[in-house]
Design a protein around this motif. Sequence first.
Motif, PDB file in Angstrom:
ATOM      1  N   LEU A  90       4.102 -27.864 -28.439  1.00 10.14           N
ATOM      2  CA  LEU A  90       2.665 -27.764 -28.672  1.00 10.14           C
ATOM      3  C   LEU A  90       2.175 -29.148 -29.054  1.00 10.14           C
ATOM      4  N   ASP A  91       1.203 -29.651 -28.326  1.00  7.28           N
ATOM      5  CA  ASP A  91       0.704 -31.003 -28.543  1.00  7.28           C
ATOM      6  C   ASP A  91      -0.772 -30.962 -28.934  1.00  7.28           C
ATOM      7  N   SER A  92      -1.021 -31.020 -30.233  1.00 10.11           N
ATOM      8  CA  SER A  92      -2.387 -31.111 -30.786  1.00 10.11           C
ATOM      9  C   SER A  92      -3.297 -29.997 -30.290  1.00 10.11           C
ATOM     10  N   ILE A  93      -2.816 -28.746 -30.364  1.00  8.67           N
ATOM     11  CA  ILE A  93      -3.656 -27.632 -29.905  1.00  8.67           C
ATOM     12  C   ILE A  93      -4.577 -27.150 -31.023  1.00  8.67           C
ATOM     13  N   SER A  94      -5.792 -26.789 -30.641  1.00  8.81           N
ATOM     14  CA  SER A  94      -6.786 -26.259 -31.571  1.00  8.81           C
ATOM     15  C   SER A  94      -7.513 -25.102 -30.913  1.00  8.81           C
ATOM     16  N   LYS A  95      -8.048 -24.213 -31.760  1.00  9.12           N
ATOM     17  CA  LYS A  95      -8.855 -23.103 -31.257  1.00  9.12           C
ATOM     18  C   LYS A  95      -9.901 -22.735 -32.291  1.00  9.12           C
ATOM     19  N   SER A  96     -11.166 -22.678 -31.844  1.00 12.39           N
ATOM     20  CA  SER A  96     -12.271 -22.295 -32.721  1.00 12.39           C
ATOM     21  C   SER A  96     -12.944 -21.042 -32.188  1.00 12.39           C
ATOM     22  N   TYR A  97     -13.577 -20.306 -33.095  1.00  9.81           N
ATOM     23  CA  TYR A  97     -14.359 -19.130 -32.744  1.00  9.81           C
ATOM     24  C   TYR A  97     -15.777 -19.299 -33.294  1.00  9.81           C
ATOM     25  N   ASN A  98     -16.634 -18.363 -32.893  1.00 12.43           N
ATOM     26  CA  ASN A  98     -18.007 -18.336 -33.396  1.00 12.43           C
ATOM     27  C   ASN A  98     -18.705 -19.669 -33.125  1.00 12.43           C
ATOM     28  N   THR A 116      -3.258 -16.340 -33.237  1.00  9.53           N
ATOM     29  CA  THR A 116      -4.035 -17.185 -32.323  1.00  9.53           C
ATOM     30  C   THR A 116      -3.132 -18.225 -31.669  1.00  9.53           C
ATOM     31  N   THR A 117      -2.257 -18.838 -32.449  1.00  7.42           N
ATOM     32  CA  THR A 117      -1.312 -19.825 -31.893  1.00  7.42           C
ATOM     33  C   THR A 117      -0.411 -19.177 -30.852  1.00  7.42           C
ATOM     34  N   ILE A 118       0.127 -18.019 -31.177  1.00  3.61           N
ATOM     35  CA  ILE A 118       1.021 -17.323 -30.246  1.00  3.61           C
ATOM     36  C   ILE A 118       0.289 -16.970 -28.959  1.00  3.61           C
ATOM     37  N   LYS A 119      -0.941 -16.507 -29.068  1.00  2.00           N
ATOM     38  CA  LYS A 119      -1.702 -16.150 -27.866  1.00  2.00           C
ATOM     39  C   LYS A 119      -1.994 -17.367 -26.997  1.00  2.00           C
ATOM     40  N   MET A 120      -2.125 -18.531 -27.591  1.00  2.00           N
ATOM     41  CA  MET A 120      -2.287 -19.745 -26.789  1.00  2.00           C
ATOM     42  C   MET A 120      -0.978 -20.115 -26.091  1.00  2.00           C
ATOM     43  N   ILE A 121       0.141 -19.883 -26.747  1.00  2.00           N
ATOM     44  CA  ILE A 121       1.440 -20.184 -26.135  1.00  2.00           C
ATOM     45  C   ILE A 121       1.674 -19.313 -24.909  1.00  2.00           C
ATOM     46  N   VAL A 122       1.379 -18.011 -25.019  1.00  2.00           N
ATOM     47  CA  VAL A 122       1.700 -17.082 -23.928  1.00  2.00           C
ATOM     48  C   VAL A 122       0.604 -16.999 -22.876  1.00  2.00           C
ATOM     49  N   GLY A 123      -0.519 -17.695 -23.089  1.00  2.00           N
ATOM     50  CA  GLY A 123      -1.549 -17.744 -22.061  1.00  2.00           C
ATOM     51  C   GLY A 123      -2.651 -16.727 -22.188  1.00  2.00           C
ATOM     52  N   LEU A 124      -2.755 -16.054 -23.324  1.00  2.00           N
ATOM     53  CA  LEU A 124      -3.841 -15.093 -23.530  1.00  2.00           C
ATOM     54  C   LEU A 124      -5.107 -15.761 -24.050  1.00  2.00           C
ATOM     55  N   LEU A 125      -4.954 -16.912 -24.667  1.00  2.00           N
ATOM     56  CA  LEU A 125      -6.098 -17.704 -25.119  1.00  2.00           C
ATOM     57  C   LEU A 125      -5.905 -19.140 -24.646  1.00  2.00           C
TER      58      LEU A 125
END
Length: 240
Positions: A4-12, A44-53
């Motif tokens: 994982l290289d500098s991943i981020s995820k925001s909502y709202n 949220t991190t896991i969902k980004m890894i598996v491609g759901l987010l």
Amino acid sequence: MLKLDSISKSYNKGRVKAVDNISLEIKPGEIFGFLGPNGAGKTTTIKMIVGLLKPDNGSVTVGGINAWKEPLKAKSMISYVPDNPEVYDKLKGIEYLNFIADMYEISKDKREEKMNYYLEMFNIKDAIEDIVGSYSHGMKQKLVLTSALISEPDLFILDEPMVGLDPKSSFNLKAIMREMCDEGKTVFFSTHVLEVAEKICDRIAIISKGKIVAMGTMEELRSHAKEKESLENIFLELTE
């Protein structure tokens, strides 16, 4: 195996930062524990890894493959067990397993061998002809675990896998995780059961408010904490 290289995820509309600039690398043969309080950003991190987010920025690499540029190739190496066993309630258990096996293009002989092995291990073989909607939560969890294991994934990702499992199934799952890593495969899992993480993980990351606040072996985590007796003490110190 996983980077994982500098991943981020925001909502709202960017006002809530669920994951904030996370980077880590996990090698083949590791059991990697991902710990944090509720709402810390684990799922949220896991969902980004598996491609759901999709990450807002940064990249996910599986086995050297960019998971967003070549998603099918990356996902063919992954099996994922979510925190809630989402299955098709109108299918029979055997129909669900065959559906998953078809998705991974597993041969008939191999799927039957693997199904029989894990169904016996998790003690749900007698229910495999029943409709999934009749299963208890624990039985659904065992079915999802079986479906995830029959593809023999290089990267096995689990989100709270022990929830709903009886003690024998939990013991067997922990043994499977170690056997997979002894064969050079990789396990990435989140859990609130800190005693399990302390006993079986080669390395651990602790996430709080979207950021990794500590990462390393148990000895390395102890070296950076005042409370060194157990992972529980270290976890509480770092997340409070």
